[in-house]
Write an enzyme that holds these catalytic residues in place. Sequence first.
Site, mmCIF file in Angstrom:
data_model
loop_
_atom_site.group_PDB
_atom_site.id
_atom_site.type_symbol
_atom_site.label_atom_id
_atom_site.label_comp_id
_atom_site.label_asym_id
_atom_site.label_seq_id
_atom_site.Cartn_x
_atom_site.Cartn_y
_atom_site.Cartn_z
ATOM 1 N N GLN A 233 0.819 -1.209 0.000
ATOM 2 C CA GLN A 233 0.000 0.000 0.000
ATOM 3 C C GLN A 233 0.854 1.261 0.000
ATOM 4 O O GLN A 233 0.483 2.274 -0.581
ATOM 5 C CB GLN A 233 -0.932 0.007 1.210
ATOM 6 C CG GLN A 233 -2.022 -1.039 1.147
ATOM 7 C CD GLN A 233 -2.838 -0.951 -0.131
ATOM 8 O OE1 GLN A 233 -3.546 0.023 -0.368
ATOM 9 N NE2 GLN A 233 -2.734 -1.952 -0.986
ATOM 10 N N HIS B 107 1.625 2.953 -3.304
ATOM 11 C CA HIS B 107 0.567 3.652 -4.046
ATOM 12 C C HIS B 107 0.886 5.126 -4.203
ATOM 13 O O HIS B 107 0.677 5.711 -5.262
ATOM 14 C CB HIS B 107 -0.781 3.489 -3.341
ATOM 15 C CG HIS B 107 -1.594 2.347 -3.849
ATOM 16 N ND1 HIS B 107 -2.094 2.299 -5.124
ATOM 17 C CD2 HIS B 107 -2.014 1.212 -3.250
ATOM 18 C CE1 HIS B 107 -2.780 1.184 -5.296
ATOM 19 N NE2 HIS B 107 -2.745 0.502 -4.171
ATOM 20 N N GLU C 81 -9.462 1.621 5.227
ATOM 21 C CA GLU C 81 -9.951 1.169 3.922
ATOM 22 C C GLU C 81 -9.771 -0.342 3.811
ATOM 23 O O GLU C 81 -10.699 -1.080 3.504
ATOM 24 C CB GLU C 81 -9.174 1.882 2.815
ATOM 25 C CG GLU C 81 -9.531 1.412 1.414
ATOM 26 C CD GLU C 81 -8.570 1.909 0.357
ATOM 27 O OE1 GLU C 81 -8.941 1.870 -0.830
ATOM 28 O OE2 GLU C 81 -7.447 2.335 0.710
ATOM 29 N N HIS C 82 -8.550 -0.804 4.042
ATOM 30 C CA HIS C 82 -8.234 -2.236 4.051
ATOM 31 C C HIS C 82 -7.777 -2.628 5.456
ATOM 32 O O HIS C 82 -7.008 -1.890 6.072
ATOM 33 C CB HIS C 82 -7.093 -2.578 3.086
ATOM 34 C CG HIS C 82 -7.290 -2.085 1.687
ATOM 35 N ND1 HIS C 82 -6.668 -0.943 1.205
ATOM 36 C CD2 HIS C 82 -8.019 -2.588 0.662
ATOM 37 C CE1 HIS C 82 -7.023 -0.774 -0.056
ATOM 38 N NE2 HIS C 82 -7.840 -1.745 -0.415
ATOM 39 N N ASP D 259 -7.276 -6.527 -4.301
ATOM 40 C CA ASP D 259 -7.012 -5.450 -5.264
ATOM 41 C C ASP D 259 -7.217 -5.917 -6.695
ATOM 42 O O ASP D 259 -7.559 -5.121 -7.568
ATOM 43 C CB ASP D 259 -5.571 -4.957 -5.115
ATOM 44 C CG ASP D 259 -5.466 -3.761 -4.188
ATOM 45 O OD1 ASP D 259 -6.505 -3.234 -3.773
ATOM 46 O OD2 ASP D 259 -4.327 -3.354 -3.887
ATOM 47 N N HIS E 248 -54.247 16.208 2.226
ATOM 48 C CA HIS E 248 -53.827 14.818 2.295
ATOM 49 C C HIS E 248 -54.991 13.935 2.745
ATOM 50 O O HIS E 248 -55.242 12.858 2.185
ATOM 51 C CB HIS E 248 -52.660 14.657 3.290
ATOM 52 C CG HIS E 248 -51.323 15.046 2.740
ATOM 53 N ND1 HIS E 248 -51.019 16.323 2.359
ATOM 54 C CD2 HIS E 248 -50.190 14.307 2.504
ATOM 55 C CE1 HIS E 248 -49.776 16.370 1.933
ATOM 56 N NE2 HIS E 248 -49.247 15.154 2.005
#
Length: 428
Positions: free
Chosen positions: A255, A258, A322-323, A356, A415
Site C-alpha cells: 500500500q 501507491h 480502507e483495508h 485489489d 392529504h
Amino acid sequence: MQVIENIFNKDISKELKRPELTTDFLESTIKNILQRVKTSGDDALLSLTEQFDKVKLSSLKLSDKEIQNAEQQISPELKRAIGVAKVNIEKFHAAQKRSTAVIETMPGVSCWRKSVAIEKVGLYIPGGSAPLFSTVLMLGIPAKIAGCKQVVLCTPPDKSGKVDPAIIYTASLVGITDIYTVGGAQAIAAMAYGTDTIPKVNKVFGPGNQYVTKAKQMINLEGVAIDMPAGPSEVAIIADETANPAFIAADLLSQAEHGADSQVVLITDSNNLLEDVLKAIENQVNDLPRKEIAKECLLQSKAVLVKDIEEAIQVSNIYAPEHLIINCHDAESVAEKITQAGSVFIGAYTPESAGDYASGTNHTLPTNGAASAYSGVSLDSFVKEITFQKITENGLKNLGPIVEIMAEAEQLVAHKNAVSIRLKELQP
C-alpha cells in the site's frame, strides 16, 4: 514508521491522523478547475491536460482503431490473468442481484422495491504513475451487470499522450468503448457537467488522489452523485507474535507504494514482531521500483503497540481503515469484532493484493475514515431502488381511516381529502 505506545492515554484521532494537503489551497485549486471546465468545456480540458500532464492532445476520445490495437500490445499471460479476475469479479457481483419481493403490509395493501440501473455512469481510472487497469474491472463489471445504458471512462494520458494499453484492453473486454484521455479533477468536472466530447453522467465513480477526491466531493455538493469518498489508499494490519514479519512488511509496502499521501498502520501486541517487521521493511523496500514513494509514505505511517489483541481491535475500529488485514491467532474470531473497515482480509495467506486484483470483491473502498459510514462499491452502487405500492378497494377501506387520522393530526387537510373522497365513493 512512527512507533506509538500507550495510545489510549493520548488523543487517538490526532495520533492516527491521515496525511492531507492544505484544505484552503486544495479547494481553491479545484474550484478553479471545475469552473474552467464548466465554462470552456473541451478547450479547458485540453489546456489543463497540457498544464498538468505536460502533453498536448489533439483529441480527447480514443478511436476505434486505438481500442482495437491495444489487444496486440498485451501479453498472453496478462490477458489470461485479467480473464480469470474478470470471471471471479463477475461471480461475486452477479450474486448480489436481488429478486423483487412483494410485501402485503395489510390486507389489500402491497408494497415492493425494484432495482433500476442508473442510466449514465462515469468511471475514473487512475493512470498516472500507476495505470490501474484493475479498477476498470472493479467498476466496469458491476456497471454492466446492473444494466447501465452508458458507461463513460476517463483516464489520464502518459507522458507521450497515450493511454496504457492494459486499461484500453480491459475496458474493451468488459464492454466499455467510450474512453477519454483526461485525468485529474478536470476529468471529474467533465463527467459532472458534460462537454461537446464527453457526456454528462448521473453518477461518478472511481478512486484517485486528494485532488480527484476533493473534486468529487465538490460536484456532489452541486447535486452530482458520487460513489463515496475514495482518496489515497491505506491499510491497517492487526498482527501478533504468530505472524510472519516478512508477510507483514510486504503487505505494508504494497500500500505504501501507491503514493506519498497513502498511509499504512501496523497494530500489534508484540514488541518483538514490531521490531522484526521494521527490519523486514528495510530489507524489502530497496528492491522496489517505487521505493522512493514507499519511503515517503512510511515517514507518515504508524506502528501502534498495544497490550493485547482486544486493544488492537479497538484501535482498528476507531481508525476505520480502507483495508484491514488480520494476521494473528484465531483471526476469524477477531474479524467478527470488526465494525468499521472497507474490506477485511483474514489470515496469513490472504494478502490485500488479492482483493485489489482478482479474488472477486471490489477494491473501490472508502478511505480517510469514511469506512465508519460508507460501504465499498458493489452492484447496489450502480442501481437505484424505486418503491412501488398498489392498494385495492378493500385495502383502502382498511388503511384509509388510519391515513385520515394522521393527516388531520398534522393539519394537512388536502392529504386527508385525497383519501376521504375515495372512501366516500366506495360507500354502498
